[in-house]
Design a protein around this motif. Structure first.
Motif, PDB file in Angstrom:
ATOM      1  N   GLU A  49     -14.293   8.937 -12.338  1.00  0.00           N
ATOM      2  CA  GLU A  49     -15.624   8.535 -11.886  1.00  0.00           C
ATOM      3  C   GLU A  49     -16.181   9.517 -10.869  1.00  0.00           C
ATOM      4  O   GLU A  49     -17.367   9.792 -10.840  1.00  0.00           O
ATOM      5  N   LYS A  50     -15.298  10.023 -10.027  1.00  0.00           N
ATOM      6  CA  LYS A  50     -15.686  11.063  -9.089  1.00  0.00           C
ATOM      7  C   LYS A  50     -14.462  11.921  -8.795  1.00  0.00           C
ATOM      8  O   LYS A  50     -13.328  11.449  -8.862  1.00  0.00           O
ATOM      9  N   ASP A  84      -3.571  14.551  -1.458  1.00  0.00           N
ATOM     10  CA  ASP A  84      -3.439  13.281  -0.753  1.00  0.00           C
ATOM     11  C   ASP A  84      -3.850  12.185  -1.733  1.00  0.00           C
ATOM     12  O   ASP A  84      -4.827  12.341  -2.473  1.00  0.00           O
ATOM     13  N   ALA A  85      -3.108  11.086  -1.722  1.00  0.00           N
ATOM     14  CA  ALA A  85      -3.451   9.958  -2.586  1.00  0.00           C
ATOM     15  C   ALA A  85      -3.275   8.650  -1.824  1.00  0.00           C
ATOM     16  O   ALA A  85      -2.447   8.566  -0.905  1.00  0.00           O
ATOM     17  N   TYR A  86      -4.058   7.673  -2.197  1.00  0.00           N
ATOM     18  CA  TYR A  86      -3.959   6.333  -1.632  1.00  0.00           C
ATOM     19  C   TYR A  86      -3.884   5.351  -2.783  1.00  0.00           C
ATOM     20  O   TYR A  86      -4.756   5.319  -3.643  1.00  0.00           O
ATOM     21  N   LYS A  95      -4.591   9.314 -11.456  1.00  0.00           N
ATOM     22  CA  LYS A  95      -5.289  10.421 -10.785  1.00  0.00           C
ATOM     23  C   LYS A  95      -6.542   9.952 -10.038  1.00  0.00           C
ATOM     24  O   LYS A  95      -7.016  10.624  -9.141  1.00  0.00           O
ATOM     25  N   ARG A  96      -7.037   8.767 -10.375  1.00  0.00           N
ATOM     26  CA  ARG A  96      -8.177   8.208  -9.629  1.00  0.00           C
ATOM     27  C   ARG A  96      -7.812   7.880  -8.179  1.00  0.00           C
ATOM     28  O   ARG A  96      -8.678   7.704  -7.345  1.00  0.00           O
ATOM     29  N   ASN A  97      -6.504   7.761  -7.902  1.00  0.00           N
ATOM     30  CA  ASN A  97      -6.042   7.473  -6.544  1.00  0.00           C
ATOM     31  C   ASN A  97      -5.942   8.732  -5.677  1.00  0.00           C
ATOM     32  O   ASN A  97      -5.684   8.626  -4.474  1.00  0.00           O
ATOM     33  N   ILE A  98      -6.120   9.887  -6.261  1.00  0.00           N
ATOM     34  CA  ILE A  98      -6.083  11.131  -5.489  1.00  0.00           C
ATOM     35  C   ILE A  98      -7.385  11.222  -4.701  1.00  0.00           C
ATOM     36  O   ILE A  98      -8.476  11.152  -5.267  1.00  0.00           O
ATOM     37  N   THR A  99      -7.267  11.331  -3.391  1.00  0.00           N
ATOM     38  CA  THR A  99      -8.447  11.297  -2.536  1.00  0.00           C
ATOM     39  C   THR A  99      -8.887  12.664  -2.033  1.00  0.00           C
ATOM     40  O   THR A  99     -10.058  12.867  -1.736  1.00  0.00           O
ATOM     41  N   GLN A 118       0.837  -1.170   0.000  1.00  0.00           N
ATOM     42  CA  GLN A 118       0.000   0.000   0.000  1.00  0.00           C
ATOM     43  C   GLN A 118       0.879   1.229   0.000  1.00  0.00           C
ATOM     44  O   GLN A 118       1.980   1.214   0.523  1.00  0.00           O
ATOM     45  N   CYS A 119       0.383   2.262  -0.574  1.00  0.00           N
ATOM     46  CA  CYS A 119       1.115   3.516  -0.619  1.00  0.00           C
ATOM     47  C   CYS A 119       0.135   4.648  -0.341  1.00  0.00           C
ATOM     48  O   CYS A 119      -0.909   4.745  -0.974  1.00  0.00           O
ATOM     49  N   ALA A 120       0.447   5.458   0.625  1.00  0.00           N
ATOM     50  CA  ALA A 120      -0.341   6.655   0.903  1.00  0.00           C
ATOM     51  C   ALA A 120       0.636   7.807   0.988  1.00  0.00           C
ATOM     52  O   ALA A 120       1.759   7.646   1.455  1.00  0.00           O
ATOM     53  N   GLY A 121       0.253   8.950   0.513  1.00  0.00           N
ATOM     54  CA  GLY A 121       1.181  10.067   0.546  1.00  0.00           C
ATOM     55  C   GLY A 121       0.500  11.391   0.345  1.00  0.00           C
ATOM     56  O   GLY A 121      -0.689  11.473   0.069  1.00  0.00           O
ATOM     57  N   GLN A 122       1.307  12.402   0.508  1.00  0.00           N
ATOM     58  CA  GLN A 122       0.823  13.769   0.384  1.00  0.00           C
ATOM     59  C   GLN A 122       1.906  14.579  -0.309  1.00  0.00           C
ATOM     60  O   GLN A 122       3.091  14.376  -0.076  1.00  0.00           O
ATOM     61  N   THR A 123       1.510  15.480  -1.173  1.00  0.00           N
ATOM     62  CA  THR A 123       2.458  16.355  -1.835  1.00  0.00           C
ATOM     63  C   THR A 123       1.850  17.742  -1.982  1.00  0.00           C
ATOM     64  O   THR A 123       0.638  17.884  -2.106  1.00  0.00           O
ATOM     65  N   GLY A 124       2.679  18.734  -1.943  1.00  0.00           N
ATOM     66  CA  GLY A 124       2.263  20.105  -2.244  1.00  0.00           C
ATOM     67  C   GLY A 124       2.899  20.479  -3.565  1.00  0.00           C
ATOM     68  O   GLY A 124       4.031  20.086  -3.847  1.00  0.00           O
TER      69      GLY A 124
END
Length: 109
Positions: free
Chosen positions: A75-76, A102-104, A44-48, A1-7
Protein backbone atom coordinates in the motif's frame (compact mmCIF):
# COMPACT_ATOMS: atom_id res chain seq x y z
CA UNK A 1 4.35 -6.95 19.77
CA UNK A 2 7.56 -7.39 17.90
CA UNK A 3 9.90 -4.66 16.76
CA UNK A 4 13.31 -5.28 15.31
CA UNK A 5 16.11 -4.27 13.07
CA UNK A 6 18.30 -6.27 10.73
CA UNK A 7 21.13 -5.52 8.35
CA UNK A 8 21.41 -7.64 5.25
CA UNK A 9 23.63 -8.20 2.27
CA UNK A 10 22.78 -10.24 -0.83
CA UNK A 11 23.39 -13.94 -0.36
CA UNK A 12 22.38 -16.98 1.60
CA UNK A 13 23.39 -17.37 5.26
CA UNK A 14 26.81 -19.00 5.44
CA UNK A 15 27.31 -18.75 1.69
CA UNK A 16 29.43 -16.36 -0.38
CA UNK A 17 27.89 -13.08 -1.49
CA UNK A 18 25.74 -13.35 -4.58
CA UNK A 19 27.56 -11.90 -7.55
CA UNK A 20 25.63 -9.69 -9.92
CA UNK A 21 24.74 -6.08 -10.44
CA UNK A 22 23.17 -3.65 -8.02
CA UNK A 23 19.60 -4.46 -9.06
CA UNK A 24 20.07 -8.19 -8.53
CA UNK A 25 21.92 -7.77 -5.23
CA UNK A 26 19.25 -5.36 -3.97
CA UNK A 27 16.49 -7.82 -4.87
CA UNK A 28 18.26 -10.63 -3.03
CA UNK A 29 18.90 -8.52 0.09
CA UNK A 30 15.23 -7.45 0.14
CA UNK A 31 14.12 -11.08 -0.17
CA UNK A 32 16.40 -12.00 2.74
CA UNK A 33 14.92 -9.20 4.85
CA UNK A 34 11.39 -10.31 3.98
CA UNK A 35 12.26 -13.87 5.08
CA UNK A 36 13.41 -12.56 8.48
CA UNK A 37 10.21 -10.52 8.90
CA UNK A 38 8.03 -13.50 7.89
CA UNK A 39 9.90 -15.71 10.38
CA UNK A 40 8.96 -13.17 13.07
CA UNK A 41 5.28 -13.38 12.07
CA UNK A 42 4.98 -10.37 9.76
CA UNK A 43 4.98 -9.49 6.08
CA UNK A 44 6.87 -6.92 4.07
CA UNK A 45 4.04 -4.50 4.91
CA UNK A 46 5.45 -4.48 8.47
CA UNK A 47 8.75 -3.00 7.28
CA UNK A 48 8.69 0.61 8.40
CA UNK A 49 12.10 1.99 7.41
CA UNK A 50 15.18 1.06 5.43
CA UNK A 51 18.67 2.45 5.15
CA UNK A 52 20.46 1.49 1.96
CA UNK A 53 24.24 1.78 1.81
CA UNK A 54 25.68 1.69 -1.70
CA UNK A 55 29.30 1.64 -2.74
CA UNK A 56 28.50 3.86 -5.73
CA UNK A 57 25.89 6.54 -6.35
CA UNK A 58 25.88 5.42 -9.98
CA UNK A 59 24.02 2.27 -8.83
CA UNK A 60 21.08 4.28 -7.47
CA UNK A 61 18.80 3.86 -10.53
CA UNK A 62 19.21 0.07 -10.42
CA UNK A 63 18.70 -0.02 -6.64
CA UNK A 64 15.59 2.18 -6.99
CA UNK A 65 14.18 -0.13 -9.67
CA UNK A 66 14.61 -3.22 -7.48
CA UNK A 67 13.11 -1.40 -4.47
CA UNK A 68 10.05 -0.27 -6.43
CA UNK A 69 9.53 -3.75 -7.89
CA UNK A 70 9.83 -5.42 -4.48
CA UNK A 71 7.29 -3.08 -2.89
CA UNK A 72 4.99 -2.83 -5.95
CA UNK A 73 2.17 -4.65 -4.15
CA UNK A 74 2.49 -2.70 -0.90
CA UNK A 75 0.00 0.00 0.00
CA UNK A 76 2.93 2.27 0.70
CA UNK A 77 6.67 1.90 0.63
CA UNK A 78 8.60 2.16 3.89
CA UNK A 79 10.58 5.29 4.66
CA UNK A 80 14.02 5.09 3.13
CA UNK A 81 17.43 6.67 3.52
CA UNK A 82 19.96 6.19 0.73
CA UNK A 83 23.65 6.66 1.50
CA UNK A 84 25.97 6.38 -1.48
CA UNK A 85 29.67 6.28 -2.21
CA UNK A 86 30.45 4.41 1.00
CA UNK A 87 32.84 1.62 1.81
CA UNK A 88 30.99 -1.35 3.23
CA UNK A 89 33.39 -2.78 5.83
CA UNK A 90 34.13 -6.46 6.35
CA UNK A 91 32.14 -7.46 3.29
CA UNK A 92 33.15 -9.34 0.15
CA UNK A 93 34.54 -7.00 -2.53
CA UNK A 94 31.72 -7.99 -4.90
CA UNK A 95 29.06 -6.61 -2.56
CA UNK A 96 27.72 -3.29 -3.81
CA UNK A 97 24.91 -2.74 -1.25
CA UNK A 98 23.91 -3.37 2.32
CA UNK A 99 20.38 -2.74 3.59
CA UNK A 100 19.31 -2.07 7.16
CA UNK A 101 15.62 -2.61 7.85
CA UNK A 102 13.29 -1.76 10.73
CA UNK A 103 9.99 -3.58 11.14
CA UNK A 104 7.09 -3.44 13.56
CA UNK A 105 4.76 -6.39 13.96
CA UNK A 106 1.71 -5.71 16.18
CA UNK A 107 0.77 -8.31 18.78
CA UNK A 108 -1.70 -10.81 17.39
CA UNK A 109 -1.01 -10.11 13.74
Amino acid sequence: QCAGQTGNIPGEPGEPVIKGGARYQTSRALQNIEAIVVEAGGTKRNITRMVIYAQSMSDKPEIDAAYKTFFSDAEKMPARTFIGDVTIPNIDEDTVIEIQADAYIPKGQ
